[in-house]
Design a protein around this motif. Structure first.
Motif, short mmCIF file in Angstrom:
data_model
loop_
_atom_site.label_atom_id
_atom_site.label_comp_id
_atom_site.label_asym_id
_atom_site.label_seq_id
_atom_site.Cartn_x
_atom_site.Cartn_y
_atom_site.Cartn_z
N THR A 91 0.82 -1.21 0.00
CA THR A 91 0.00 0.00 0.00
C THR A 91 0.86 1.27 0.00
O THR A 91 1.80 1.39 0.78
CB THR A 91 -0.92 0.00 1.24
N ASP A 92 0.52 2.21 -0.88
CA ASP A 92 1.22 3.50 -0.90
C ASP A 92 0.22 4.66 -0.86
O ASP A 92 0.47 5.72 -1.42
CB ASP A 92 2.16 3.61 -2.10
N SER A 93 -0.92 4.42 -0.19
CA SER A 93 -1.93 5.48 0.00
C SER A 93 -2.51 5.34 1.41
O SER A 93 -2.86 4.24 1.83
CB SER A 93 -3.07 5.32 -1.01
N PHE A 94 -2.59 6.46 2.13
CA PHE A 94 -3.20 6.44 3.45
C PHE A 94 -4.71 6.51 3.31
O PHE A 94 -5.24 7.25 2.47
CB PHE A 94 -2.71 7.60 4.31
N SER A 95 -5.42 5.74 4.12
CA SER A 95 -6.89 5.79 4.09
C SER A 95 -7.35 7.12 4.69
O SER A 95 -6.64 7.73 5.50
CB SER A 95 -7.48 4.62 4.88
N PRO A 96 -8.53 7.60 4.32
CA PRO A 96 -9.01 8.91 4.80
C PRO A 96 -9.10 9.00 6.32
O PRO A 96 -8.98 10.10 6.88
CB PRO A 96 -10.41 9.02 4.16
N PRO B 28 -1.37 13.80 1.91
CA PRO B 28 -0.49 13.04 1.02
C PRO B 28 -1.20 12.54 -0.24
O PRO B 28 -2.38 12.23 -0.22
CB PRO B 28 -0.02 11.86 1.89
N ARG B 29 -0.45 12.49 -1.31
CA ARG B 29 -0.95 11.90 -2.55
C ARG B 29 -0.98 10.38 -2.41
O ARG B 29 -0.25 9.80 -1.59
CB ARG B 29 -0.04 12.25 -3.73
N GLY B 30 -1.78 9.73 -3.21
CA GLY B 30 -1.83 8.27 -3.21
C GLY B 30 -1.14 7.71 -4.44
O GLY B 30 -1.25 8.26 -5.53
N GLY B 31 -0.42 6.63 -4.23
CA GLY B 31 0.30 6.01 -5.35
C GLY B 31 -0.52 5.01 -6.13
O GLY B 31 -0.05 4.46 -7.13
N GLY B 32 -1.76 4.72 -5.67
CA GLY B 32 -2.63 3.84 -6.44
C GLY B 32 -2.54 2.38 -6.09
O GLY B 32 -3.17 1.54 -6.75
N HIS B 33 -1.78 2.01 -5.04
CA HIS B 33 -1.67 0.61 -4.64
C HIS B 33 -2.25 0.42 -3.24
O HIS B 33 -1.94 1.20 -2.34
CB HIS B 33 -0.22 0.14 -4.66
N LYS C 286 -5.12 -3.87 0.81
CA LYS C 286 -6.30 -4.10 1.66
C LYS C 286 -5.95 -4.75 3.00
O LYS C 286 -6.83 -5.23 3.72
CB LYS C 286 -7.33 -4.99 0.94
N ALA C 287 -4.68 -4.74 3.35
CA ALA C 287 -4.26 -5.39 4.60
C ALA C 287 -3.57 -4.42 5.54
O ALA C 287 -3.85 -4.39 6.74
CB ALA C 287 -3.34 -6.57 4.30
N HIS C 288 -2.65 -3.61 5.01
CA HIS C 288 -1.84 -2.74 5.86
C HIS C 288 -1.72 -1.35 5.25
O HIS C 288 -1.75 -1.20 4.03
CB HIS C 288 -0.43 -3.33 6.05
N PRO C 289 -1.51 -0.34 6.10
CA PRO C 289 -1.24 1.01 5.59
C PRO C 289 0.20 1.10 5.10
O PRO C 289 0.99 0.16 5.27
CB PRO C 289 -1.47 1.87 6.83
N PRO C 290 0.57 2.22 4.52
CA PRO C 290 1.99 2.44 4.20
C PRO C 290 2.82 2.42 5.48
O PRO C 290 2.30 2.51 6.59
CB PRO C 290 2.00 3.83 3.56
N ILE C 291 4.13 2.33 5.33
CA ILE C 291 5.04 2.27 6.47
C ILE C 291 5.20 3.67 7.05
O ILE C 291 5.48 4.63 6.32
CB ILE C 291 6.41 1.71 6.04
N TYR C 292 5.03 3.80 8.37
CA TYR C 292 5.14 5.10 9.02
C TYR C 292 5.68 4.91 10.44
O TYR C 292 5.64 3.80 10.99
CB TYR C 292 3.79 5.82 9.05
N PRO C 293 6.21 5.97 11.07
CA PRO C 293 6.74 5.83 12.44
C PRO C 293 5.61 5.69 13.45
O PRO C 293 4.58 6.37 13.34
CB PRO C 293 7.51 7.14 12.64
N THR C 294 5.79 4.80 14.41
CA THR C 294 4.74 4.58 15.42
C THR C 294 5.19 4.97 16.82
O THR C 294 4.38 5.00 17.74
CB THR C 294 4.32 3.10 15.43
N LYS C 295 6.47 5.26 16.98
CA LYS C 295 6.97 5.65 18.31
C LYS C 295 8.13 6.62 18.14
O LYS C 295 9.00 6.43 17.28
CB LYS C 295 7.42 4.43 19.11
N PHE C 296 8.16 7.65 18.97
CA PHE C 296 9.23 8.65 18.93
C PHE C 296 10.53 8.07 19.48
O PHE C 296 10.54 7.32 20.46
CB PHE C 296 8.83 9.86 19.76
#
Length: 614
Positions: free
Chosen positions: A340-345, A380-385, A388-398
């Motif tokens: 996935t390269d698009s964040f859900s709304p 963010p823009r969406g890359g079109g992929h 349906k399982a996971h969001p794009p990779i992002y930081p979850t802890k500082f």
């Protein structure tokens, strides 16, 4: 109610158990396996008091293998392996894990599977289900769905996102495992024994390099490397000529590019050049000025993470995924295996940015993003992929860096954070000026750029956008060039494939090789088998052995070129049909294996005929 919870790895079991128990009144005890501990605590799921028993497997619990009579190399004709019986079994080193699951499942009413939420995790889920339901067929079975190992996500999975396991996805993995076993074993045995007979290779030794392995993904991966190598070898340098023009003034220098680019005919180039020299006055014919944006990257998926880590840090794709997995298990980034390269709304992007405001390097930029008056934020823009399982990779802890982190952990965490911050930023903005001139009927152009707003480039230090000033010109203005020369050059071959290039080739829609979670494994196997080498610039060169293998298959006149990606890509599409439920596991296995058996017979007959001539 007793609930057996099973995670994919011991560390994940400990982390999730700690989160759900809020680290209070949690008891740890030994299981049958010394590495897979058991954690017990009380928890409430949707108002139902539960006694949670939490343990783990270590990846796949089962292996697929041929029946005993087919396992020895000389026990049968390699062609028989396309039809030989196969079975799944728990290997000896996993028997203790199996015993733990059996003992705990007997006294439980529910089974919750906390396996990685990808296709391999779904397959492992059914391995666990098979073991547990064999001793307790009355278990209620659920699959916890999560993408990060943080409190909010884990509690949400337990309370709101317990799903039914998906047998179709597990079946698709079963198909992949079986065809890879049958194709790999038959071709590996055939080509190794053929070379052994021809060149006296001893297959009885334990030296794995003496086994000429074949993999239906590994071989097309090697094919990409060899094909580029052949392109370079076949390249014949060709001389060309270009007219070089520049103009110096008090404001600076403008380098004008010849609109024809280059000519391969020397006589024509000389005639045109002499016309320009005889009438060298340049007339400005057109001036275009426009603002031009440079957009930030799409949100980060697995393949893009691997490609960027290779480009920016010279980090191998295999090592990148190892480090990313460790960061995920420690709760610092989201699940790193995603297409996935698009964040859900509904994603709370602002909270993710807020958590980074205290960082000494990018904290001020995060603060600017959160300031409405700065006007830096852009969804963010969406890359079109979307898998349906996971969001794009992002930081979850500082983090400003943990004591146990290597330099690669720091680099990869920083890349994930900076990439995310760039994604939610406005594009950079530049003012571009293009000046076109005419010299004796020949057109030239020069381009200058001034950076007006850096925006995302302030945080995404891996990219640059150079600015170059050119003098001010007006329409109709005339001047004599400071430099007007005819210069020669030669065409150059394309470079060797880099690891980022190879990943791009493997991920193309029309030539898909493997999955986002396995591509790095195929590259590693190619290197481990000494079919190719990788230099310090991450570029691949085939070894003599690797090139010889591809050349051998290329010389055979057959329906499919096995070193090309077409056949494997076709298989991947059929496996997707199983995952979607459009075709059955048995149907796809028959179709693929019949086609591959026919390919095998073509190869074996061609090789035997060739060997008979010598």
């Amino acid at each position: 109610m007793n609930v057996l919870n099973v995670a994919e790895k011991p560390m994940v079991a400990r982390t999730v158990a700690t989160i759900l128990s809020r680290n209070q009144n949690m008891r740890m005890r030994e299981g049958r396996s010394r590495y897979n501990k058991i954690f017990e605590f009380n928890y409430t799921i949707r108002g139902q008091p539960c006694h949670m028993i939490f343990t783990s497997v270590t990846g796949h619990l089962m292996e697929l293998e041929f029946d005993d009579r087919y396992r020895k190399w000389h026990s049968c004709d390699p062609a028989d392996l396309f039809r030989a019986p196969v079975h799944k079994f728990v290997p000896e080193d996993k028997k203790d894990i199996k015993r733990t699951l059996e003992e705990e499942a007997r006294r439980c009413q529910w089974l919750i599977l906390w396996l990685d939420c990808d296709v391999e995790g779904e397959n492992i889920a059914y391995e666990v289900i098979d073991v547990c339901t064999a001793v307790n067929p009355h278990l209620t079975i659920k699959r916890a769905w999560f993408s990060t190992l943080i409190d909010r996500d884990i509690h949400n999975a337990a309370q709101n996102d317990l799903r039914d396991p998906d047998k179709r996805v597990a079946d698709a993995v079963d198909v992949r495992q079986e065809i890879d076993l049958r194709i790999g074993a038959s071709f590996t045995r055939f080509q190794t024994m053929l070379m052994k007979d021809a060149f006296i290779i001893d297959t009885a030794t334990d030296d794995r390099n003496r086994v000429l392995s074949y993999g239906p993904c590994q071989f097309p991966t090697l094919g990409f490397v060899v094909e580029r190598f052949w392109e370079i070898q076949a390249h014949e340098p060709e001389e060309f000529w270009s007219i070089i023009c520049s103009h110096e003034s008090k404001e600076g220098t403008a380098e004008f590019s010849w609109m024809r680019g280059r000519l391969f005919d020397y006589t024509c180039a000389v005639i045109i050049y002499e016309m320009c020299v005889e009438e060298p006055t340049a007339t400005v014919t057109n001036i275009r000025q426009q603002e031009k944006p440079k957009y930030p990257p799409f949100p980060l998926n697995t393949i893009e993470l691997q490609k960027r880590a290779s480009r920016y840090f010279r980090m191998s794709s295999d090592h990148t995924m190892k480090v990313a997995e460790e960061l995920y298990q420690a709760g610092f980034i989201s699940y790193p295996r995603t297409e996935t390269d698009s964040f859900s709304p509904g994603t709370d992007l602002h909270t993710i940015v807020q958590e980074q405001q205290g960082h000494p390097e990018w904290g001020i930029y995060a603060q600017r993003l959160m300031d409405p008056e700065a006007g830096l934020w852009r969804n963010p823009r969406g890359g079109g992929h979307d898998d349906k399982a996971h969001p794009p990779i992002y930081p979850t802890k500082f983090s400003t860096g943990e004591s146990g982190w290597s330099q690669d952990h720091r680099k990869l965490y920083e890349l994930v954070v900076r990439h995310f911050l760039a994604c939610v930023s406005k594009p950079a903005l530049g003012a571009e000026t293009t000046v076109e001139i005419n010299i004796a009927g020949e057109l030239f152009s020069a381009c200058g750029r001034v950076i007006l707003e850096k925006n995302y480039l302030d945080v995404y230090r891996y990219e640059s956008w150079g600015g170059s000033m050119i003098p001010t010109y007006t329409n109709g203005q005339q001047f004599n060039p400071t430099k007007l020369t005819l210069e020669s050059g030669v065409t150059r071959p394309p470079p060797l494939l880099s690891e980022a290039d190879l990943l791009s080739y493997m991920d193309r829609e029309e030539a898909k090789i493997g999955t986002d979670a396995t591509m790095q494994d195929h590259i590693k196997k190619m290197l481990d088998r000494s079919y190719a080498t990788k230099d310090s610039s991450t570029r691949f060169t085939p070894t003599n052995l690797g090139e010889a293998l591809v050349l051998g298959y290329d010389d055979i006149d057959m329906t499919y070129k096995l070193w090309k990606p077409d056949l494997r890509s076709e298989m991947e599409k059929k496996m997707d049909d199983v995952k979607k439920g459009d075709k059955s596991k048995a149907e796809v296995l028959v179709t693929i294996l019949q086609k591959m058996e026919a390919c095998f017979l073509e190869v074996s007959m061609a090789c035997l005929c060739y060997m008979a001539e010598f």
